[in-house]
Design a protein around this motif. Structure first.
Motif, PDB file in Angstrom:
ATOM      1  N   LYS A  24       0.838  -1.194   0.000  1.00  0.00           N
ATOM      2  CA  LYS A  24       0.000   0.000   0.000  1.00  0.00           C
ATOM      3  C   LYS A  24       0.878   1.251   0.000  1.00  0.00           C
ATOM      4  CE  LYS A  24      -3.864  -2.188   2.406  1.00  0.00           C
ATOM      5  NZ  LYS A  24      -4.798  -2.111   3.570  1.00  0.00           N
ATOM      6  N   GLU A  25       0.232   2.409   0.091  1.00  0.00           N
ATOM      7  CA  GLU A  25       0.980   3.650   0.140  1.00  0.00           C
ATOM      8  C   GLU A  25       1.853   3.676   1.392  1.00  0.00           C
ATOM      9  OE1 GLU A  25      -2.219   3.297  -0.025  1.00  0.00           O
ATOM     10  OE2 GLU A  25      -3.037   4.349  -1.766  1.00  0.00           O
ATOM     11  N   PRO A  26       3.092   4.203   1.270  1.00  0.00           N
ATOM     12  CA  PRO A  26       4.009   4.227   2.421  1.00  0.00           C
ATOM     13  C   PRO A  26       3.417   4.896   3.654  1.00  0.00           C
ATOM     14  CG  PRO A  26       5.176   4.803   0.411  1.00  0.00           C
ATOM     15  CD  PRO A  26       3.719   4.721   0.049  1.00  0.00           C
ATOM     16  N   GLU A  27       2.572   5.895   3.458  1.00  0.00           N
ATOM     17  CA  GLU A  27       2.005   6.593   4.614  1.00  0.00           C
ATOM     18  C   GLU A  27       1.043   5.718   5.409  1.00  0.00           C
ATOM     19  OE1 GLU A  27      -0.437   7.823   0.954  1.00  0.00           O
ATOM     20  OE2 GLU A  27       1.679   7.553   1.476  1.00  0.00           O
ATOM     21  N   LYS A  28       0.648   4.568   4.831  1.00  0.00           N
ATOM     22  CA  LYS A  28      -0.246   3.660   5.542  1.00  0.00           C
ATOM     23  C   LYS A  28       0.499   2.555   6.284  1.00  0.00           C
ATOM     24  CE  LYS A  28      -4.299   4.476   2.641  1.00  0.00           C
ATOM     25  NZ  LYS A  28      -5.356   3.881   1.783  1.00  0.00           N
ATOM     26  N   GLU A  29       1.833   2.600   6.240  1.00  0.00           N
ATOM     27  CA  GLU A  29       2.617   1.636   7.007  1.00  0.00           C
ATOM     28  C   GLU A  29       2.326   1.810   8.499  1.00  0.00           C
ATOM     29  OE1 GLU A  29       6.713   2.146   6.136  1.00  0.00           O
ATOM     30  OE2 GLU A  29       6.561   1.459   4.058  1.00  0.00           O
ATOM     31  N   LEU A  30       2.219   0.692   9.199  1.00  0.00           N
ATOM     32  CA  LEU A  30       1.980   0.715  10.640  1.00  0.00           C
ATOM     33  C   LEU A  30       3.048  -0.140  11.314  1.00  0.00           C
ATOM     34  CD1 LEU A  30      -1.904   0.230  10.886  1.00  0.00           C
ATOM     35  CD2 LEU A  30      -0.625   2.273  11.511  1.00  0.00           C
ATOM     36  N   VAL A  31       3.959   0.501  12.024  1.00  0.00           N
ATOM     37  CA  VAL A  31       5.020  -0.226  12.698  1.00  0.00           C
ATOM     38  C   VAL A  31       5.190   0.309  14.113  1.00  0.00           C
ATOM     39  CG1 VAL A  31       7.428  -1.000  12.617  1.00  0.00           C
ATOM     40  CG2 VAL A  31       6.244  -0.420  10.492  1.00  0.00           C
ATOM     41  N   ASN A  32       5.251  -0.587  15.068  1.00  0.00           N
ATOM     42  CA  ASN A  32       5.667  -0.213  16.415  1.00  0.00           C
ATOM     43  C   ASN A  32       6.605  -1.295  16.947  1.00  0.00           C
ATOM     44  OD1 ASN A  32       3.996  -2.294  17.403  1.00  0.00           O
ATOM     45  ND2 ASN A  32       2.302  -0.901  17.855  1.00  0.00           N
ATOM     46  N   ALA A  33       7.167  -1.061  18.099  1.00  0.00           N
ATOM     47  CA  ALA A  33       8.072  -2.035  18.707  1.00  0.00           C
ATOM     48  C   ALA A  33       7.768  -2.133  20.189  1.00  0.00           C
ATOM     49  CB  ALA A  33       9.529  -1.630  18.492  1.00  0.00           C
ATOM     50  N   CYS A  34       7.995  -3.316  20.743  1.00  0.00           N
ATOM     51  CA  CYS A  34       7.724  -3.544  22.161  1.00  0.00           C
ATOM     52  C   CYS A  34       9.046  -3.731  22.902  1.00  0.00           C
ATOM     53  CB  CYS A  34       6.843  -4.777  22.335  1.00  0.00           C
ATOM     54  SG  CYS A  34       6.366  -5.055  24.052  1.00  0.00           S
ATOM     55  N   VAL A  35       9.196  -3.017  24.022  1.00  0.00           N
ATOM     56  CA  VAL A  35      10.456  -2.965  24.763  1.00  0.00           C
ATOM     57  C   VAL A  35      10.189  -3.111  26.261  1.00  0.00           C
ATOM     58  CG1 VAL A  35      12.545  -1.592  25.161  1.00  0.00           C
ATOM     59  CG2 VAL A  35      11.250  -1.293  23.045  1.00  0.00           C
ATOM     60  N   PHE A  36      11.045  -3.871  26.961  1.00  0.00           N
ATOM     61  CA  PHE A  36      11.017  -3.873  28.430  1.00  0.00           C
ATOM     62  C   PHE A  36      11.528  -2.524  28.931  1.00  0.00           C
ATOM     63  CE2 PHE A  36      11.438  -8.658  28.297  1.00  0.00           C
ATOM     64  CZ  PHE A  36      10.265  -8.923  28.999  1.00  0.00           C
ATOM     65  N   VAL A  37      10.847  -1.946  29.907  1.00  0.00           N
ATOM     66  CA  VAL A  37      11.279  -0.673  30.485  1.00  0.00           C
ATOM     67  C   VAL A  37      11.073  -0.715  31.998  1.00  0.00           C
ATOM     68  CG1 VAL A  37      10.979   1.824  30.533  1.00  0.00           C
ATOM     69  CG2 VAL A  37      10.640   0.591  28.384  1.00  0.00           C
ATOM     70  N   ALA A  38      12.052  -0.183  32.731  1.00  0.00           N
ATOM     71  CA  ALA A  38      11.904   0.020  34.170  1.00  0.00           C
ATOM     72  C   ALA A  38      12.426   1.405  34.487  1.00  0.00           C
ATOM     73  CB  ALA A  38      12.676  -1.038  34.959  1.00  0.00           C
ATOM     74  N   CYS A  39      11.585   2.236  35.084  1.00  0.00           N
ATOM     75  CA  CYS A  39      11.935   3.632  35.312  1.00  0.00           C
ATOM     76  C   CYS A  39      11.799   3.995  36.793  1.00  0.00           C
ATOM     77  CB  CYS A  39      11.029   4.527  34.467  1.00  0.00           C
ATOM     78  SG  CYS A  39      11.435   6.275  34.521  1.00  0.00           S
ATOM     79  N   GLY A  40      12.768   4.739  37.296  1.00  0.00           N
ATOM     80  CA  GLY A  40      12.729   5.222  38.673  1.00  0.00           C
ATOM     81  C   GLY A  40      13.177   6.662  38.732  1.00  0.00           C
ATOM     82  N   GLU A  41      12.943   7.315  39.846  1.00  0.00           N
ATOM     83  CA  GLU A  41      13.326   8.718  39.968  1.00  0.00           C
ATOM     84  C   GLU A  41      14.837   8.898  39.914  1.00  0.00           C
ATOM     85  OE1 GLU A  41      11.413  10.930  43.084  1.00  0.00           O
ATOM     86  OE2 GLU A  41       9.623   9.676  42.980  1.00  0.00           O
ATOM     87  N   THR A  42      15.580   7.903  40.388  1.00  0.00           N
ATOM     88  CA  THR A  42      17.042   7.914  40.313  1.00  0.00           C
ATOM     89  C   THR A  42      17.506   6.638  39.623  1.00  0.00           C
ATOM     90  OG1 THR A  42      17.322   6.755  42.424  1.00  0.00           O
ATOM     91  CG2 THR A  42      17.162   9.176  42.500  1.00  0.00           C
ATOM     92  N   GLU A  43      18.765   6.620  39.215  1.00  0.00           N
ATOM     93  CA  GLU A  43      19.312   5.412  38.596  1.00  0.00           C
ATOM     94  C   GLU A  43      19.264   4.244  39.575  1.00  0.00           C
ATOM     95  OE1 GLU A  43      20.186   4.783  35.563  1.00  0.00           O
ATOM     96  OE2 GLU A  43      20.119   6.785  34.706  1.00  0.00           O
ATOM     97  N   GLU A  44      19.544   4.527  40.847  1.00  0.00           N
ATOM     98  CA  GLU A  44      19.535   3.478  41.864  1.00  0.00           C
ATOM     99  C   GLU A  44      18.137   2.878  42.028  1.00  0.00           C
ATOM    100  OE1 GLU A  44      22.950   5.967  42.141  1.00  0.00           O
ATOM    101  OE2 GLU A  44      20.835   6.534  42.273  1.00  0.00           O
ATOM    102  N   GLU A  45      17.133   3.753  42.061  1.00  0.00           N
ATOM    103  CA  GLU A  45      15.758   3.266  42.194  1.00  0.00           C
ATOM    104  C   GLU A  45      15.350   2.466  40.964  1.00  0.00           C
ATOM    105  OE1 GLU A  45      11.655   5.192  43.773  1.00  0.00           O
ATOM    106  OE2 GLU A  45      12.368   6.030  41.882  1.00  0.00           O
ATOM    107  N   ALA A  46      15.729   2.947  39.785  1.00  0.00           N
ATOM    108  CA  ALA A  46      15.404   2.223  38.548  1.00  0.00           C
ATOM    109  C   ALA A  46      16.037   0.836  38.548  1.00  0.00           C
ATOM    110  CB  ALA A  46      15.877   3.022  37.340  1.00  0.00           C
TER     111      ALA A  46
END
Length: 328
Positions: free
Chosen positions: A210-232
């Motif tokens: 189809k037209e390139p503008e109709k491409e649908l791509v996403n990616a799934c990633v593990f994420v862990a976020c904290g207020e500090t690097e130590e907490e993360a």
């Protein structure tokens, strides 16, 4: 950048199924308030710690508890089912919740060969039939099976109404090519194995009909976020050890107390370090920067993120910090 959530509904050790269900509903409601655009459920079978065995049921419950977030599967294991049955389930969901349903499908066997056989009631291994099943699924959803098709006169119920968009969950160029040739969305499983990202996304873009503008791509990633690097890092610790446990058949998320009471072998530490390539861990600013870097690298503007930690409060906090940092 748009963000969604993939939920495997992880069961923490010592926690009840009832409590986990309550927390899942709480998380989905909060995700909608925070501005996440999708909430998808995985499909896993014969596990002691991942409760999402029937994504269509979780979709129904969560869509009923929310009002605008798109809810979907990530994804239905199509080789283990009839394309007609899947089409009818998701046409029904689309009728219940118009324009809010995503149908993500995958080629996985669903676990061991014994588990796959139990799912199909002793049926033959159907993995090689996946491309044909995708065609049949599209045909049933859109009521346009070829005239020569043996099931041409079989119509998916309900007949009226729209069909939800289809996404193929993939890790390889063949998955990217298949999704492109069928004009479907592609979800790249970075959280499973990011190694073939370039070949997979290139195959999708080179073969998209189809037209390139109709491409649908996403990616799934593990994420862990904290207020500090130590907490993360502390938040990520139970996820690190959970991933390690998966290899040994234990899919329940361990507590920090249990983790800290044990000594990690050198071999296991190498595995933990290797698994980190599937994840982003850090402060809100670092998570944002790494997601933006992946966005440039992959050429996409949408991610699904997955956070499997022992404490529900840590999951909620991680998702909140990310949403606030990215102004969802």
């Amino acid at each position: 950048m748009k963000l969604g959530i993939l939920d495997q509904v992880p069961l923490s050790k010592g926690q009840t199924v009832k409590k986990t269900i309550e927390q899942t509903i709480e998380l989905a409601i909060e995700a909608e308030k925070l501005g996440y655009t999708r909430y998808w459920f995985a499909e896993h079978h014969n596990t002691n710690g991942l409760l999402s065995a029937s994504p269509e049921l979780w979709i129904t419950r969560i869509a009923s508890e929310t009002s605008k977030i798109k809810v979907g599967s990530g994804g239905v294991l199509l080789p283990q089912y009839s394309p007609l049955k899947v089409a009818e389930m998701f046409k029904s969901l689309e009728a219940f919740f118009p324009e809010r349903i995503d149908l993500g499908i995958g080629r996985s066997p669903g676990g061991t060969e014994r588990t796959r056989s139990a799912l199909t009631d002793g049926g033959e291994n159907n993995l090689d039939e996946f491309p044909r099943q995708v065609d049949d699924l599209i045909g049933f959803l859109q009521n346009d099976l070829p005239k020569q098709h043996p099931y041409r006169m079989v119509k998916a119920t309900p007949r009226a109404g729209d069909a939800p968009p289809i996404w193929i969950l993939g890790l390889s160029p063949s998955s990217g090519k298949l999704a492109a040739e069928k004009g479907l969305g592609l979800t790249f499983g970075h959280f499973i194995n990011p190694d073939k990202w370039e070949a997979t996304l290139t195959a999708y873009r080179e073969h998209f009909k189809k037209e390139p503008e109709k491409e649908l791509v996403n990616a799934c990633v593990f994420v862990a976020c904290g207020e500090t690097e130590e907490e993360a890092e502390e938040i990520a610790l139970s996820q690190d050890m959970w991933l390690l446990g998966l290899e040994k058949g234990d899919t329940q998320v361990p507590s920090l107390e249990e983790i800290k009471s044990k000594t990690v072998s050198q071999e296991d530490q190498k595995k933990i370090t290797h698994n980190r390539r599937r994840a982003i861990v850090g402060t809100p600013a670092r998570v944002k920067a790494e997601l933006e870097e992946l966005s440039r690298k992959y050429g996409i503007d949408e991610f699904l993120i997955i956070t499997n930690t022992y404490r529900h409060a840590d999951r909620l906090k991680s998702y909140r910090l990310i949403a606030n940092e990215l102004n969802l």
